[in-house]
Design an enzyme around this catalytic site. Structure first.
Site, PDB file in Angstrom:
ATOM      1  N   ASP A 279       0.786  -1.444  -0.164  1.00 33.47           N
ATOM      2  CA  ASP A 279      -0.187   0.269  -0.099  1.00 33.47           C
ATOM      3  C   ASP A 279       0.767   1.606  -0.152  1.00 33.47           C
ATOM      4  OD1 ASP A 279      -2.336   1.596   0.713  1.00 33.47           O
ATOM      5  OD2 ASP A 279      -2.739   0.478   2.054  1.00 33.47           O
ATOM      6  N   GLY A 318      -5.301   3.447  -8.007  1.00 35.07           N
ATOM      7  CA  GLY A 318      -5.668   3.822  -9.305  1.00 35.07           C
ATOM      8  C   GLY A 318      -3.873   4.729  -9.973  1.00 35.07           C
ATOM      9  N   GLU A 320      -1.858   6.672 -12.257  1.00 33.82           N
ATOM     10  CA  GLU A 320      -0.647   6.720 -13.230  1.00 33.82           C
ATOM     11  C   GLU A 320      -1.056   5.397 -13.538  1.00 33.82           C
ATOM     12  OE1 GLU A 320       2.270   8.017 -13.226  1.00 33.82           O
ATOM     13  OE2 GLU A 320       1.024  10.058 -11.964  1.00 33.82           O
ATOM     14  N   ASP A 339     -10.107   3.604  -1.383  1.00 40.03           N
ATOM     15  CA  ASP A 339     -11.252   2.619  -0.380  1.00 40.03           C
ATOM     16  C   ASP A 339     -12.231   3.176  -0.480  1.00 40.03           C
ATOM     17  OD1 ASP A 339      -8.808   3.192  -0.047  1.00 40.03           O
ATOM     18  OD2 ASP A 339      -9.282   3.252   2.239  1.00 40.03           O
TER      19      ASP A 339
HETATM   20  C1  GLA Z   1      -5.463   2.249   3.263  1.00 35.72           C
HETATM   21  C2  GLA Z   1      -6.126   1.124   1.743  1.00 35.72           C
HETATM   22  C3  GLA Z   1      -6.925   0.576   2.901  1.00 35.72           C
HETATM   23  C4  GLA Z   1      -6.566  -0.058   4.054  1.00 35.72           C
HETATM   24  C5  GLA Z   1      -6.046   1.327   4.701  1.00 35.72           C
HETATM   25  C6  GLA Z   1      -5.241   0.782   5.935  1.00 35.72           C
HETATM   26  O1  GLA Z   1      -6.882   3.044   2.942  1.00 35.72           O
HETATM   27  O2  GLA Z   1      -6.492   1.932   0.563  1.00 35.72           O
HETATM   28  O3  GLA Z   1      -6.906  -0.795   2.029  1.00 35.72           O
HETATM   29  O4  GLA Z   1      -5.552  -0.755   3.225  1.00 35.72           O
HETATM   30  O5  GLA Z   1      -4.852   1.457   4.069  1.00 35.72           O
HETATM   31  O6  GLA Z   1      -4.816   1.688   6.483  1.00 35.72           O
END
Ligand code: GLA
Length: 517
Positions: A279, A318, A320, A339
């Site tokens: 992430d 999503g 680049e 998210d």
């Molecule tokens: C980002 C991700 C989520 C989750 C959180 C965890 O927001 O997009 O899916 O993994 O971090 O902190």
């Protein structure tokens, strides 16, 4: 004039009292000028802290300046320091269409720190301390060189979209070893495993606050033994996933893999992990967005080098056009959006915006419109049917995000409908196609399946029931003898004539499999 010794002593005492009294009356006067650099530290458990910085200027009682968070600077729109009490308001504007998020910080001076409560609109208040700091503390660690781009060999995994569970949507920071074990048990007992769900994925907040002397990462007190946990999940015939960030910190403020990429990949492999969600988070403090491919490639290579089959899930929301390069850097799936939340607006906004990029999927490499919210309670059964149907038409990963231990029969049926899952898992991995106008509430989606049949989704995005029609000529099936099957009702649907019209409930779907005879 000659002063007596007594008078001199009295005078001295008065002078001392005069300098101390105001401080006793107002303890803040020792700290009266807040001008300077501060860190706001919020404990997030296990010795981890979430830090943001403040560059403050005090004039009289007025406080001005800015907050610095992940190198993002936001001005203080209103602030004062009065009678030992600090009050600051910071309003951030972000996204498009623009949204605002206001945080009010309030607290009192205790010793040389403030004890502050931060209240962000729509969130639980958090408590932390505001302490003296230095501007250098807000700087990201020095930048490490990135590798030249090359194509990472395909790891051969995820020939169909990954299926499993992920802790974030339901548990966020409250996930721990016992919960993950219980979820693995429930995945078997509920029939989810039989339906094809395999991965039990731990998301953010498992990481320990510190690495050991050799730089090895470890779980925190919620996850005392990652290796034993992996072995437990494997003993159920399931696989296990882990989470990290290419930045120094994860999105929730825990230890990331920055500067430890290969070492962490080796650790995950040694523990027995089968899946990594990686992430972006604080990597934005160090790298530019254009550098994402090289940053992800570094971990793609590192995972391959471990020799253990580990599914690589890219999470950078999503940006680049990740669908164009995700496979090249070793990605088996890549998030295509921000998210998801457990409501119709979020789910449908994400799901129905995926058609233009659908052609980028292929076996082993999938668009990921985020995890499922099915069963989390924020949507109606029809909306969750739309969620499952749409994700299946898109060949999206099916990662349940609910509490499998306590789910209702209805949720179980939504998640384990074998006929719907078969659409998602179709071995050809062909893209979904939207036939209707992008803005039409009656949305017709089709997808060719490997057995020569066609999956047809008749979606109703309106808040009232309406009929939705597919013309057979639009899919070259005019005049053909067709067999139809309703995949939610598990029943045959008689098909004749030039078109088929279904009555579709508000925010609902009729999902068909159409088999030319
Ligand atoms: C980002 C991700 C989520 C989750 C959180 C965890 O927001 O997009 O899916 O993994 O971090 O902190």
């Amino acid at each position: 004039m000659k002063l007596s010794a007594r008078a001199l002593r009295l005078g001295l005492m008065a002078a001392v009292l005069a300098s101390v009294l105001p401080f006793l009356a107002n303890p803040s006067s020792a700290q009266n000028d807040l001008t300077g650099f501060w860190v706001f530290r919020v404990p997030i458990g296990d010795g981890n802290f979430r830090e943001s910085f403040f560059d403050l200027k005090q004039e009289g009682e007025q406080i001005t300046g800015k907050r610095i968070e992940d190198s993002r600077e936001t001005p203080i729109s209103d602030g004062n320091f009065r009678d030992g009490k600090l009050h600051m308001v910071v309003t951030r504007t972000f996204g498009s269409p623009p949204q605002t998020r206001q945080t009010v910080y309030q607290g009192t001076l205790e010793g040389d720190k403030f004890v502050l409560t931060a209240q962000t609109s729509g969130r639980q208040p958090v408590k932390g301390t505001l302490e003296h700091s230095r501007p250098e503390a807000a700087l990201p660690p020095p930048r490490l060189p990135l590798p030249q781009l090359h194509d990472v060999p395909d790891n051969g995994l995820a020939r169909t979209p990954p299926m499993g569970w992920n802790s974030w949507n339901k548990f966020a920071g409250k996930v721990d070893d016992a919960t993950v074990r219980a979820i693995a048990d429930a995945m078997v007992a509920s029939g989810m495993q039989k339906a094809g769900y395999v991965y039990v994925n731990i998301d953010d907040t498992w990481e320990g606050p510190q690495r050991d002397a050799s730089g090895n990462v470890a779980g925190n007190t919620k996850f005392p033994n990652m290796k034993a946990l992996a072995a437990y999940v494997h003993s159920k015939g399931l696989k296990i996933g882990i989470y990290s960030s290419p930045g120094p910190k994860t999105c929730a403020g825990y230890e990331g893999s920055y500067g430890h990429e290969e070492q962490d990949a080796r650790t995950y492999a040694a523990w027995g992990f089968d899946y990594l969600k990686y992430d972006w988070c604080s990597a934005s403090r160090i790298y530019k967005d254009e550098e994402m491919p090289a940053v992800y490639q570094k971990m793609g290579d590192a995972l391959l080098k471990t020799g253990r089959p580990i599914v690589f899930s890219l999470c950078q929301y999503g940006s680049e056009d990740v669908w164009k390069w995700g496979a090249k850097v070793g990605g088996n799936l890549w998030r295509t959006t921000g998210d998801i939340s457990d409501n119709w607006r979020s789910m449908s906004g994400i799901g129905f915006s995926q058609f233009d990029i659908a052609p980028y999927i292929k076996p082993g490499h999938w668009n990921d419109p985020d995890m499922l919210e099915t069963g989390n309670g924020g949507m109606t059964a029809d909306e969750y049917r739309t969620h499952m149907s749409l994700w299946s038409m898109l060949a999206a990963p099916l990662l349940a995000g609910n509490d499998l231990r306590t789910m209702s029969e209805e949720t179980k049926e939504l998640l384990t409908n074998g006929e719907v899952i078969a659409i998602d898992q179709d071995p050809d991995g062909k893209p979904a196609q939207r036939l209707s106008d992008p803005n039409a509430a009656a949305t017709v989606v089709v997808r060719s399946l490997h057995d020569g049949s066609l999956a047809v989704g008749l979606f109703n995005r309106a808040a009232q029931p309406q009929s939705v029609t597919i013309q057979w000529s639009s899919v070259n099936l005019a005049g053909k003898k067709l067999r139809g099957r309703d995949l939610w009702k598990h029943s045959e649907v008689p098909l004749s004539g030039d078109a088929y019209t279904a009555d579709v409930p508000a925010h609902g779907v009729v999902l068909l499999k159409v088999i030319p005879q």
